[in-house]
Design an enzyme around this catalytic site. Structure first.
Site, PDB file in Angstrom:
ATOM      1  N   GLU A 158       0.714  -1.162   0.080  1.00  0.00           N
ATOM      2  CA  GLU A 158       0.048  -0.149  -0.026  1.00  0.00           C
ATOM      3  C   GLU A 158       0.753   1.227  -0.005  1.00  0.00           C
ATOM      4  O   GLU A 158       0.618   2.133   0.831  1.00  0.00           O
ATOM      5  CB  GLU A 158      -0.985   0.057   1.175  1.00  0.00           C
ATOM      6  CG  GLU A 158      -2.165  -1.116   1.180  1.00  0.00           C
ATOM      7  CD  GLU A 158      -3.051  -0.992   2.282  1.00  0.00           C
ATOM      8  OE1 GLU A 158      -2.954   0.192   3.030  1.00  0.00           O
ATOM      9  OE2 GLU A 158      -3.985  -1.691   2.322  1.00  0.00           O
ATOM     10  N   GLU A 351      -5.377  -8.809   1.051  1.00  0.00           N
ATOM     11  CA  GLU A 351      -5.831  -8.506   2.045  1.00  0.00           C
ATOM     12  C   GLU A 351      -7.310  -8.155   2.100  1.00  0.00           C
ATOM     13  O   GLU A 351      -7.803  -7.426   0.975  1.00  0.00           O
ATOM     14  CB  GLU A 351      -5.104  -6.847   2.842  1.00  0.00           C
ATOM     15  CG  GLU A 351      -3.971  -7.071   3.347  1.00  0.00           C
ATOM     16  CD  GLU A 351      -3.572  -5.786   3.985  1.00  0.00           C
ATOM     17  OE1 GLU A 351      -4.388  -4.874   4.431  1.00  0.00           O
ATOM     18  OE2 GLU A 351      -2.200  -5.603   3.960  1.00  0.00           O
TER      19      GLU A 351
HETATM   20  C1  FCB Z   1      -4.112  -2.186   5.787  1.00  0.00           C
HETATM   21  C2  FCB Z   1      -2.737  -2.453   6.062  1.00  0.00           C
HETATM   22  C3  FCB Z   1      -2.511  -3.478   7.199  1.00  0.00           C
HETATM   23  C4  FCB Z   1      -3.634  -3.468   8.021  1.00  0.00           C
HETATM   24  C5  FCB Z   1      -5.194  -3.153   7.442  1.00  0.00           C
HETATM   25  C6  FCB Z   1      -6.188  -3.117   8.365  1.00  0.00           C
HETATM   26  O1  FCB Z   1      -4.372  -0.905   5.165  1.00  0.00           O
HETATM   27  O2  FCB Z   1      -1.859  -2.679   5.143  1.00  0.00           O
HETATM   28  O3  FCB Z   1      -1.437  -3.268   7.828  1.00  0.00           O
HETATM   29  O4  FCB Z   1      -3.625  -2.273   9.054  1.00  0.00           O
HETATM   30  O5  FCB Z   1      -5.403  -2.145   6.677  1.00  0.00           O
END
Ligand code: FCB
Length: 443
Positions: A158, A351
């Site tokens: 990110e 994620e």
């Molecule tokens: C993302 C991050 C991760 C975590 C999630 C909830 O943006 O990459 O580290 O904090 O959110």
């Protein structure tokens, strides 16, 4: 929330990669045994982290990794996405990752390391172009040590959030509030990524990708001012990084704001990727600026921004206040498929998850159930998605929110630092059963 939990989740293609994700700073602890990162400095400043906590111990995964790998094995995931702490490697400790990778391989779990997940060594600064070169050197060292056992790599996590939250708005480390003067941070991370891809390939590595956070942008209304503001936000979130990586160019009007010879750098930035990682949590509703500083989701947004983030109403929200909109994941993926066409490599959801308290976390089950089905719909619409990783294996240090946000499939008792006891939640058992059904013969 509607859940379709009564019906089995549709079958994903053979070879689809199921995993869970974590990151070094959020779980490892053992902070004394490594160089400081920008996050150590940031959390030491009063008022930066909501509960005043630090990640000095966190889940103490550094010492308890065997127990955590056993949890992965029992869960039945194919892969584990973790991150490597650049500050730890700078202090000469690659042994920990060597042991972790061995333990994962012995458990039959594919190691998928992220090489940078926001914990920049405190001695470095993304405003300096040189940091990109330092990153590639570090990546060569890691690849030389772990490359024989790691089939899949993630360069950066990110970069948009690291730029926006850490350097433009100052709510994450290193806590700068540079607004648009933060753009060089974006460019230097992209350059670091491109140089790292070259370093990885030079070491013989394959399976190279990176991970961006994306989500649909919903205009607050059909008014021109709202549509323009939403477009602008969409460029920041969904195109500022993806266009240079996938198309070899910045969105219109942005290249000229970047430092150095951006045109020449774009050739490095656009090194072909083997796959593209997407982190998805929720869509964002965006409208025209409102002329005042506003607080949104714990982030104070200055009046000068050319957009304002608005509440999404009529949707359930997680304990973090993030709206739950599974179908937006299908939309996001089909939009990327249309926008980038044959320039989009296979996608992996690196994620997806939610913060809810409690061990009997039926809300998390409903969230994951809805999102996995939404992902399947994207596959049916011909988007080439190869994997899905849940954030996160463990409750952990959620950046500026401290330990107040629990994203884990496994509960960690932070109240008792002597044991930091891990307790699988209902969602852990649910995911284990989903994976068994996916892998079971003829299910
Ligand atoms: C993302 C991050 C991760 C975590 C999630 C909830 O943006 O990459 O580290 O904090 O959110």
């Amino acid at each position: 929330m509607t859940t379709e939990a009564g019906n089995p989740i549709p079958r994903f293609p053979a070879g689809f990669l199921w995993g869970v994700s974590t990151s070094a700073h959020q779980i490892e602890g053992a902070a004394d045994a490594r160089e400081p990162s920008v996050w150590d400095a940031f959390t030491a400043e009063p008022g930066r982290v909501k509960d005043g906590s630090t990640a000095a111990v966190a889940c103490d995964h550094y010492h308890r990794y065997r127990e955590d790998v056993a949890l992965l094995r029992e869960l039945g995931v194919d892969a584990y996405r973790f991150s490597i702490s650049w500050p730890r490697v700078r202090s000469g400790d690659l042994d920990f990752y060597d042991r972790l990778v061995d333990e994962l391989c012995a458990a039959g779990v594919r190691p998928v390391p992220t090489l940078f997940h926001w914990d920049l060594p405190a001695a470095l600064d993304w405003l300096d172009r040189d940091t990109a070169e330092r990153f590639a050197e570090y990546v060569s060292v890691v690849a030389g040590r772990l490359g024989d056992r790691v089939p899949q790599w993630i360069t950066l996590n990110e970069p948009a959030e690291h730029t926006l939250l850490g350097h433009a708005l100052g709510v994450h480390a290193p806590g700068r509030r540079l607004l648009f003067d933060a753009l060089p941070v974006a460019h230097h991370q992209l350059l670091a990524h491109g140089l790292a891809v070259r370093a990885l390939r030079a070491s013989g590595a394959t399976g190279i990708g990176l991970t961006n956070s994306h989500g649909p942008t919903w205009p607050a209304s059909r008014e021109q001012a709202d549509l323009e503001a939403a477009d602008f936000y969409d460029v920041l979130l969904n195109r500022l990084f993806a266009d240079p990586l996938l198309l070899g160019r910045y969105p219109e009007g942005i290249g000229e704001l970047m430092p150095g010879d951006a045109e020449a750098d774009l050739k490095i930035i656009a090194e072909p990727l083997d796959w593209y990682g997407i982190n998805y949590y929720a869509p964002t509703r965006v409208g025209a600026p409102q002329g005042t500083e506003i607080e949104f989701g714990g982030v104070s947004m200055p009046a000068e921004l050319p957009f304002s983030v608005r509440e999404i109403e009529d949707r359930p929200v997680t304990d973090f206040g993030w709206p739950v909109v599974p179908e937006a994941l299908t939309d996001l993926l089909t939009t990327f498929h249309e926008r980038y066409a044959d320039r989009l490599p296979p996608v992996v959801i690196t994620e997806n998850g939610c913060s809810y308290d409690g061990l009997d976390d039926q809300d998390r089950i409903a969230y994951l159930d809805g999102h996995i089905r939404a992902l399947h719909r994207a596959l049916e619409a011909d988007v080439d998605v190869r994997g899905y990783f849940v954030w996160s294996l463990l409750d952990n240090f959620e950046w500026a929110e401290g330990y107040a946000r629990r994203f884990g499939l496994v509960h960690v008792n932070f109240e008792d630092p002597a044991t930091l006891k891990r307790t699988p939640k209902a969602s852990y058992r649910w995911l284990r059963d989903v994976l068994r059904a996916q892998k079971g013969a003829g299910a």
